[in-house]
Design a protein around this motif. Sequence first.
Motif, mmCIF file in Angstrom:
data_model
loop_
_atom_site.group_PDB
_atom_site.id
_atom_site.type_symbol
_atom_site.label_atom_id
_atom_site.label_comp_id
_atom_site.label_asym_id
_atom_site.label_seq_id
_atom_site.Cartn_x
_atom_site.Cartn_y
_atom_site.Cartn_z
ATOM 1 N N PHE A 188 -1.602 7.652 8.439
ATOM 2 C CA PHE A 188 -0.831 6.461 8.792
ATOM 3 C C PHE A 188 -0.939 6.136 10.282
ATOM 4 N N LYS B 225 2.560 2.628 3.311
ATOM 5 C CA LYS B 225 2.724 4.019 2.859
ATOM 6 C C LYS B 225 3.819 4.119 1.802
ATOM 7 N N ALA C 152 -2.987 1.060 5.406
ATOM 8 C CA ALA C 152 -2.076 2.209 5.452
ATOM 9 C C ALA C 152 -1.851 2.776 4.051
#
Length: 194
Positions: free
Chosen positions: A133, A57, A127
């Motif tokens: 997530f 992320k 992710a």
Amino acid sequence: MQSLFVPTGLVALAEIGDKTQLLALLLAARFRRPWPIIWGILVATIANHFAAGALGKWVASFFSEATLSWVLAASFLAVAAWMLVPDQIDEDEASHFKRYGPFLTTLIAFFLAEMGDKTQIATVMLAAQYEYFWLVVAGTTLGMLIANVPVVLAAHFSADKLPMTLIHRISALCFLALAGYAAWHAATLSGWIG
């Protein structure tokens, strides 16, 4: 739900014949206590994949959507090729921690074995690709459990009896398909495809 189901399926397939699955078999044969081993796998996987997902992320925040799609396409392609190389495990890898009992040995050995592993790299990429997530981490963790828990529960079961070459090729094709999709998405975002 795609953020959950795609990672679950990919990691479950990628994990078959992986060094951590071989490690699960080794630990199950050595300790003969499946539940502490399963809990160790769960805790180690959550910790490892949470960190990998957070990294994915964070890295995704530095790139435009098109650039990230190109990076993902290349990464998925690399993992597809990597899937064709079978893993092996040194039997001493788990024996160093044996004195800590089945849970702690599994926790430490699994966490360390996952560092830089295919499934950890896949978690980083997934992710970065998917918006949710927590669902990606849950999916990759579930995939690890789907592949490893049956091995632990049936310690006499041998990974050598599975058609490993076929399983690795199917996993490689799945990652290749993801690479193709990411490349198509990147080309669309870049304006190359109308």
